[in-house]
Design an enzyme around this catalytic site. Sequence first.
Site, PDB file in Angstrom:
ATOM      1  N   GLU A  59       0.842  -1.205   0.000  1.00  0.00           N
ATOM      2  CA  GLU A  59       0.000   0.000   0.000  1.00  0.00           C
ATOM      3  C   GLU A  59       0.876   1.254   0.000  1.00  0.00           C
ATOM      4  O   GLU A  59       0.610   2.216  -0.732  1.00  0.00           O
ATOM      5  CB  GLU A  59      -0.902  -0.016   1.232  1.00  0.00           C
ATOM      6  CG  GLU A  59      -1.723   1.245   1.440  1.00  0.00           C
ATOM      7  CD  GLU A  59      -2.206   1.377   2.871  1.00  0.00           C
ATOM      8  OE1 GLU A  59      -2.505   2.510   3.285  1.00  0.00           O
ATOM      9  OE2 GLU A  59      -2.265   0.357   3.584  1.00  0.00           O
ATOM     10  N   ASP A  63       0.824   3.864  -3.201  1.00  0.00           N
ATOM     11  CA  ASP A  63       0.448   5.269  -3.050  1.00  0.00           C
ATOM     12  C   ASP A  63       1.410   6.162  -3.831  1.00  0.00           C
ATOM     13  O   ASP A  63       0.992   7.081  -4.544  1.00  0.00           O
ATOM     14  CB  ASP A  63       0.447   5.643  -1.563  1.00  0.00           C
ATOM     15  CG  ASP A  63       0.150   7.114  -1.330  1.00  0.00           C
ATOM     16  OD1 ASP A  63      -0.964   7.566  -1.668  1.00  0.00           O
ATOM     17  OD2 ASP A  63       1.037   7.830  -0.823  1.00  0.00           O
ATOM     18  N   ASP A 132      -7.118   1.108   0.551  1.00  0.00           N
ATOM     19  CA  ASP A 132      -5.805   0.537   0.880  1.00  0.00           C
ATOM     20  C   ASP A 132      -5.473  -0.629  -0.052  1.00  0.00           C
ATOM     21  O   ASP A 132      -4.342  -0.755  -0.535  1.00  0.00           O
ATOM     22  CB  ASP A 132      -5.777   0.048   2.331  1.00  0.00           C
ATOM     23  CG  ASP A 132      -5.789   1.183   3.340  1.00  0.00           C
ATOM     24  OD1 ASP A 132      -5.609   2.351   2.928  1.00  0.00           O
ATOM     25  OD2 ASP A 132      -5.993   0.903   4.536  1.00  0.00           O
ATOM     26  N   GLU A 135      -4.502   0.649  -3.540  1.00  0.00           N
ATOM     27  CA  GLU A 135      -3.116   1.124  -3.583  1.00  0.00           C
ATOM     28  C   GLU A 135      -2.136  -0.044  -3.547  1.00  0.00           C
ATOM     29  O   GLU A 135      -1.121  -0.038  -4.263  1.00  0.00           O
ATOM     30  CB  GLU A 135      -2.854   2.077  -2.421  1.00  0.00           C
ATOM     31  CG  GLU A 135      -3.564   3.412  -2.561  1.00  0.00           C
ATOM     32  CD  GLU A 135      -3.278   4.349  -1.407  1.00  0.00           C
ATOM     33  OE1 GLU A 135      -3.201   5.566  -1.646  1.00  0.00           O
ATOM     34  OE2 GLU A 135      -3.143   3.866  -0.259  1.00  0.00           O
TER      35      GLU A 135
END
Length: 245
Positions: A59, A63, A132, A135
């Site tokens: 995650e 991002d 989450d 990502e």
Amino acid sequence: MANQKKKEMVHNFQQKFTDKMKSLGLHFKNIDLYQQAFSHSSFINDFNMNRLEHNERLEFLGDAVLELTVSRYLFDRHPHLPEGNLTKMRATIVCEPSLVIFANKIKLNELILLGKGEEKTGGRTRPSLISDAFEAFVGALYLDQGLDSVWTFAEKVIFPYVEDDELVGVVDFKTQFQEYVHSQNKGDVTYQLIKEEGPAHHRLFTSEVILENKAVAEGKGKTKKESEQKAAEQAYKLMKNKKSL
């Protein structure tokens, strides 16, 4: 018993994931990497797995990859916008509410591996958990297939919806319209509140967008800011449809 349950869940995930990737036109090599991307900490805890096998590290990576990908898209699409505006637009695209919308478009939450308790309490539909996982998937795709595949994924799942009606409030139409005006050397844009109606607890505002001393569109909203965004959206869509302003 627990090991058998885990095997069943993993097998089910692998089948669903393979089908999902085919539907998206994406290839993959390391399915274990994607399994980790969809492994919530509750799943890891239920089966006493290594705590680093959940999706939080992916995650973190995803991002950053999303920010880079969206930055490039905005940089190319909006050549007249300054850095501050681009940063604001990126922040409204790479954020929980919009990532949930993108994930739900392809039903990504169906792939998430959850612990029994998390499943029972509605974790599969929890926005933070879905964003989450989205990502983390991007992070896994980047490691497995590279940035070009992430771009291909974004072209199918993110970019087409950035200006969709469903993302009003995520997309800053005032910025979009201002860029158009700037590129056409059409002068200043201003907004004017022209009506307030309804009781104090349920107000409805109407604003118009003015270009070169001419009202070109109007919009309604529950706040003055929302009504201005709606007016800008209408003006921007008139421009996209090549109707005269």
